[in-house]
Design a protein around this motif. Structure first.
Motif, PDB file in Angstrom:
ATOM      1  N   SER A 185      10.272  -2.711  87.145  1.00 37.96           N
ATOM      2  CA  SER A 185       9.070  -2.245  86.440  1.00 37.96           C
ATOM      3  C   SER A 185       7.867  -3.151  86.630  1.00 37.96           C
ATOM      4  CB  SER A 185       9.374  -2.135  84.942  1.00 37.96           C
ATOM      5  OG  SER A 185       9.364  -3.419  84.348  1.00 37.96           O
ATOM      6  N   SER A 186       7.735  -3.754  87.786  1.00 34.40           N
ATOM      7  CA  SER A 186       6.579  -4.637  87.948  1.00 34.40           C
ATOM      8  C   SER A 186       5.329  -3.791  88.165  1.00 34.40           C
ATOM      9  CB  SER A 186       6.814  -5.586  89.123  1.00 34.40           C
ATOM     10  OG  SER A 186       5.927  -6.662  89.046  1.00 34.40           O
ATOM     11  N   TRP A 187       4.489  -3.750  87.147  1.00 34.52           N
ATOM     12  CA  TRP A 187       3.275  -2.937  87.204  1.00 34.52           C
ATOM     13  C   TRP A 187       2.480  -3.270  88.470  1.00 34.52           C
ATOM     14  CZ3 TRP A 187      -1.937  -3.254  87.634  1.00 34.52           C
ATOM     15  CH2 TRP A 187      -2.676  -2.154  87.186  1.00 34.52           C
ATOM     16  N   GLU A 247      15.392  -4.778  84.122  1.00 32.55           N
ATOM     17  CA  GLU A 247      14.049  -4.443  83.618  1.00 32.55           C
ATOM     18  C   GLU A 247      12.993  -5.090  84.513  1.00 32.55           C
ATOM     19  OE1 GLU A 247      10.630  -6.224  81.814  1.00 32.55           O
ATOM     20  OE2 GLU A 247      12.508  -7.277  81.556  1.00 32.55           O
ATOM     21  N   ILE A 248      13.216  -6.362  84.827  1.00 33.90           N
ATOM     22  CA  ILE A 248      12.231  -7.110  85.606  1.00 33.90           C
ATOM     23  C   ILE A 248      12.070  -6.532  87.007  1.00 33.90           C
ATOM     24  CG2 ILE A 248      11.861  -9.354  86.739  1.00 33.90           C
ATOM     25  CD1 ILE A 248      11.238  -9.568  83.833  1.00 33.90           C
ATOM     26  N   GLY A 292      12.509   7.232  87.755  1.00 28.59           N
ATOM     27  CA  GLY A 292      12.118   8.637  87.854  1.00 28.59           C
ATOM     28  C   GLY A 292      12.391   9.396  86.567  1.00 28.59           C
ATOM     29  N   VAL A 293      12.816   8.663  85.533  1.00 28.99           N
ATOM     30  CA  VAL A 293      13.011   9.273  84.205  1.00 28.99           C
ATOM     31  C   VAL A 293      12.154   8.478  83.227  1.00 28.99           C
ATOM     32  CG1 VAL A 293      15.372  10.067  84.698  1.00 28.99           C
ATOM     33  CG2 VAL A 293      15.010   7.803  83.681  1.00 28.99           C
ATOM     34  N   PRO A 294      11.836   9.092  82.061  1.00 29.58           N
ATOM     35  CA  PRO A 294      11.073   8.333  81.069  1.00 29.58           C
ATOM     36  C   PRO A 294      11.831   7.067  80.655  1.00 29.58           C
ATOM     37  CG  PRO A 294      11.622  10.538  80.236  1.00 29.58           C
ATOM     38  CD  PRO A 294      12.109  10.471  81.625  1.00 29.58           C
ATOM     39  N   TRP A 295      11.093   5.986  80.572  1.00 26.74           N
ATOM     40  CA  TRP A 295      11.723   4.664  80.427  1.00 26.74           C
ATOM     41  C   TRP A 295      10.880   3.806  79.514  1.00 26.74           C
ATOM     42  CZ3 TRP A 295      10.103  -0.323  81.739  1.00 26.74           C
ATOM     43  CH2 TRP A 295      11.097  -1.294  81.971  1.00 26.74           C
ATOM     44  N   ILE A 296      11.523   3.079  78.631  1.00 27.18           N
ATOM     45  CA  ILE A 296      10.777   2.156  77.764  1.00 27.18           C
ATOM     46  C   ILE A 296      11.506   0.819  77.676  1.00 27.18           C
ATOM     47  CG2 ILE A 296      11.839   3.132  75.653  1.00 27.18           C
ATOM     48  CD1 ILE A 296       9.183   2.346  74.187  1.00 27.18           C
ATOM     49  N   HIS A 297      10.717  -0.232  77.772  1.00 32.95           N
ATOM     50  CA  HIS A 297      11.224  -1.583  77.553  1.00 32.95           C
ATOM     51  C   HIS A 297      10.433  -2.190  76.409  1.00 32.95           C
ATOM     52  CE1 HIS A 297      10.244  -5.930  78.377  1.00 32.95           C
ATOM     53  NE2 HIS A 297      11.495  -5.980  77.987  1.00 32.95           N
ATOM     54  N   ILE A 326      16.415   9.799  78.928  1.00 33.28           N
ATOM     55  CA  ILE A 326      15.407   8.819  78.516  1.00 33.28           C
ATOM     56  C   ILE A 326      16.103   7.462  78.403  1.00 33.28           C
ATOM     57  CG2 ILE A 326      13.752   8.124  76.738  1.00 33.28           C
ATOM     58  CD1 ILE A 326      13.495  11.070  75.941  1.00 33.28           C
ATOM     59  N   PRO A 334      17.839  14.263  85.540  1.00 29.33           N
ATOM     60  CA  PRO A 334      16.475  13.985  85.044  1.00 29.33           C
ATOM     61  C   PRO A 334      16.276  14.151  83.540  1.00 29.33           C
ATOM     62  CG  PRO A 334      16.541  16.054  86.271  1.00 29.33           C
ATOM     63  CD  PRO A 334      17.896  15.447  86.411  1.00 29.33           C
ATOM     64  N   THR A 344       6.991   1.393  89.700  1.00 27.39           N
ATOM     65  CA  THR A 344       8.174   1.593  88.875  1.00 27.39           C
ATOM     66  C   THR A 344       9.266   2.219  89.723  1.00 27.39           C
ATOM     67  OG1 THR A 344       9.073   2.613  86.876  1.00 27.39           O
ATOM     68  CG2 THR A 344       7.374   3.856  88.020  1.00 27.39           C
TER      69      THR A 344
END
Lengths: 397, 311
Positions: free
Chosen positions: B60-62, B56-57, B68-73, B47, B44, B65
């Motif tokens: 992460s479809s809002w 990614e697709i 379970g870890v911080p994630w940025i695209h 990042i 855990p 998600t």
């Protein structure tokens, strides 16, 4: 409250250097930058400040402006106060990521030394670079002089990091005619800076104790609503922007408004400018007023969010408005600022006619006499002359 | 040697699923498996900066998600640059005492298109600057997310929608770019190739990559049933055959020293690997012979580097 005076320090200093030192006073955590075309001295000076231990920050010398803005996104998302500077081609290369930085609601602060875009290749001043980024969803301010460029750096952090805003902020200052000149600038004491902006407290950040997903897919069911929310918060940020200027006035005594007017009382015509040429235009207005001509000036400081009410208030009583654009909308209506102004006025019953000038393209000098000439042409329309098509000021046919 | 995976997995890997089930990947997706193992290896305190792409697709479809870890695209070509910023930000904030002084593992994730092609500049920059992060390229050998277009990671002879087989074409005419060698050329402390068919090897490599100071590059082979025109139950088997036929040798390069991860007494026939795949269906014996020659040559180059290391 106003304890600025005894601690303030007046320096003759290059505007770019003063902006770098403002970023240092703002105690930025990360600077990621790249020197496409000649950079300003901002990032060079910041890297020196880091090298000398005067600024405790990570300086990330990225391999492109695209990566500069990308790294800024990563840094800001990690919760760090993030700053960068760019210009012309570099700004254009960032284009894709500018939209994402604002959609992710990352309070990045960026100084943009406005310069012409290629081609032909040019490193000189106009607003061609920034007008292509008009709709990127950033707060965009145009400054007129070095003091304002320095002051606005603090304003930028103050507004961008406000939890009711959380949007990136561009400080536009004219390339060379501001970025590379030495001006007398009154520095803020560190105490005042700390009082005005404090430490950045992110609302959300990439934190392993509280994992969040940033930048998810926006399916058609939600994309529109996210765009609406973005538009809403950018419009609403105007109140915070003005409030932060009010507080700055209390602290340092300088007053900034979204729209500024100069000698508009009794003016039949007004010129409208944005950025560093405004001071030249004021000199022209002074001379014309002395000659008895009813001429005044309106300057746009806040470009995004666009101050519709303030603009209308400033121009509603004049007969003709001469808009001085610094960019050509190629094959389009003329200048982007004039288009915007005309759009803003169209539905008003009482509105001035708009005469369009495009001046100072690619570093072409705009002199006091040029502004006098533009004012006189605008006045001739007020006197009944037919409305001319947009004019490229000083162009050789 | 991998067959008893079911028996040992529970004891060797943490049961916590930080890349959750229920995401939108296709059945038999190799890259999704890679991400699952990646996070089992890292845990855990991680990042993720994810490039645009399949992973990614699908994850992460809002408003849902899988992470379970911080994630940025942010975008397609810049995972390494975004990771650079995350690493720099985290470092500055820890040094300034603004956040607890506990270093997370920062991982950039991108596919072969986002790495070999459009993301290569950002990757090179981040490796050269020496950020302390892992770059994971999951390689399914084409732009699968956008409709199976060729990348510079697509192997010689494979048909894609932009390197189609036809009367005057045998598919991809170029050879797979050597990503690991590009990593090695940056003199970074750790480079490895890995495969979803060798999960323990992969997990060990991820742990090594996390442990080194500075950048680490892992190139993980991950079949795509949709793009390769293969049955979804063959994903792991094909990934294993890619290693066993020499198509995708598994090795690591620690501080410039090569080491073969899986020693093969002999290479299996290339046909075993090619035959089940629709993307190779059109290949003639002549083209296969060219492919075989090229693959063997590349495999032997790696072997030589590994042997040179042991001398």
């Amino acid at each position: 409250m106003a304890k600025a005076a005894p601690q303030s320090l007046r320096k003759g200093i290059e505007v770019s250097i003063s902006m770098a030192e403002a970023a240092m006073q703002a105690n930025v955590d990360v600077v990621a930058a790249y020197p496409i075309t000649p950079q300003t001295h901002i990032v060079e000076h910041l890297s020196e400040l880091v090298a000398d231990g005067r600024l405790d920050a990570e300086f990330v010398p990225v391999e492109s402006e695209h990566s500069a803005m990308s790294a800024c996104c990563g840094s800001s998302a990690s919760g760090a106060r993030t700053y960068t500077a760019t210009s012309s081609q570099g700004l254009a290369l960032m284009h894709e990521i500018l939209y994402i930085a604002s959609a992710l609601r990352l309070p990045i602060v960026m100084a943009v030394a406005n310069r012409a875009l290629s081609g032909p290749i040019s490193i000189w001043n106009d607003h061609g670079d920034i007008m292509a980024e008009r709709d990127t969803g950033w707060i965009q301010v145009f400054v007129e002089n070095g003091q304002e460029a320095y002051d606005m750096t603090f304003h930028a952090f103050r507004v961008a990091e406000d939890h009711g805003v959380l949007l990136p902020y561009m400080i536009n200052f004219d390339g060379f005619i501001l970025s590379h000149v030495i001006e007398p600038i009154v520095y803020w004491s560190q105490e005042l800076v700390d009082q005005y902006i404090g430490l950045y407290e992110p609302m959300l950040r990439l934190d392993t104790k509280n994992p969040i997903t940033m930048g998810p897919v926006g399916i058609p069911d939600i994309y529109l609503e996210t765009r609406k929310a973005h538009d809403f918060v950018l419009r609403e940020s105007k109140a915070t922007i003005v409030k932060a200027w009010d507080e700055m006035e209390k602290l340092v005594g300088r007053r900034y408004r979204p729209i500024e007017t100069y000698k508009t009382d009794g003016a039949r015509i007004l010129l409208l400018t944005m950025g560093g040429v405004s001071e030249t235009a004021m000199t022209a207005v002074d001379a014309l007023r002395e000659a008895g001509l009813p001429v005044g000036l309106v300057r746009i400081r806040l470009w995004r969010p666009f101050p519709f009410e303030e603009l209308y208030e400033a121009v509603k009583d004049c007969e003709v408005l001469g808009v001085v654009d610094r960019c050509l909308s190629t094959g389009g209506p003329g200048g982007p600022v004039a288009s915007e102004i005309k759009g803003a006025l169209y539905h008003k019953d009482k509105r001035p006619k708009v005469v369009e000038f495009i001046a100072g393209i690619g570093g072409r000098d705009v002199r006091v006499e040029d502004f006098q000439d533009m004012a006189k042409k605008t006045l001739s329309v007020a006197d009944g002359a037919p409305l001319p098509p947009f004019e490229l000021v000083g162009v050789r046919e | 040697m991998i067959e008893p995976f079911n028996v040992y997995a529970a004891r060797l890997l943490p049961s916590q699923e930080l890349f959750a089930q229920g995401h939108r990947a296709c059945q038999g997706c190799g890259p999704a498996l890679a991400l699952r193992y990646l996070l089992k290896a890292l845990g855990p305190e991680t990042i993720v900066a994810n490039a645009t792409g399949c992973m990614e697709i699908i994850s992460s479809s809002w408003p849902e998600t899988a992470w379970g870890v911080p994630w940025i695209h942010v975008a397609f070509e810049n995972a390494a640059a975004v990771a650079s910023g995350v690493e720099a930000g985290s470092k500055a904030l820890r040094r300034k005492g603004r956040i607890p002084d506990k270093k997370p593992t920062v991982v950039a994730i991108a596919g072969d298109g986002g790495t070999f092609d459009i993301g290569l500049q950002a990757l090179s920059g981040a490796l050269e600057r020496g950020h302390d992060f892992i770059y994971l390229c999951y390689d399914n050998e084409a732009y699968m997310n956008t409709g199976i277009q060729r990348s510079s990671g697509t192997p010689f002879g494979a048909a894609t929608t932009t390197s189609p087989a036809g009367s005057k074409s045998f598919g991809q005419k170029t050879w797979k770019k050597d990503l690991a060698a590009i990593g090695v050329a940056h003199h970074i402390p750790y480079v490895a190739t890995a495969s979803i068919a060798y999960p323990f090897d992969f997990v060990e490599k991820v742990k090594k990559a996390a442990a080194v100071e500075g950048p680490a590059l892992i190139h993980v082979f991950a079949p795509c049933p949709t793009g390769w025109r293969t049955p979804s139950n063959l994903t792991v088997r094909l990934a294993r055959l890619a290693v066993q036929t020499g198509m995708f040798p598994l090795y690591e390069v620690e501080n410039g020293k090569y080491h073969m991860s899986v020693d093969l007494p002999f290479l299996k026939p290339l046909d075993d690997y090619l035959k089940p795949q629709g993307r190779y269906r059109h290949l003639t014996k002549d083209v296969i012979a060219v492919l075989k020659k090229g693959i063997d040559q590349r495999y032997n180059e790696i072997l030589e580097k590994c042997e040179a290391n042991h001398e």
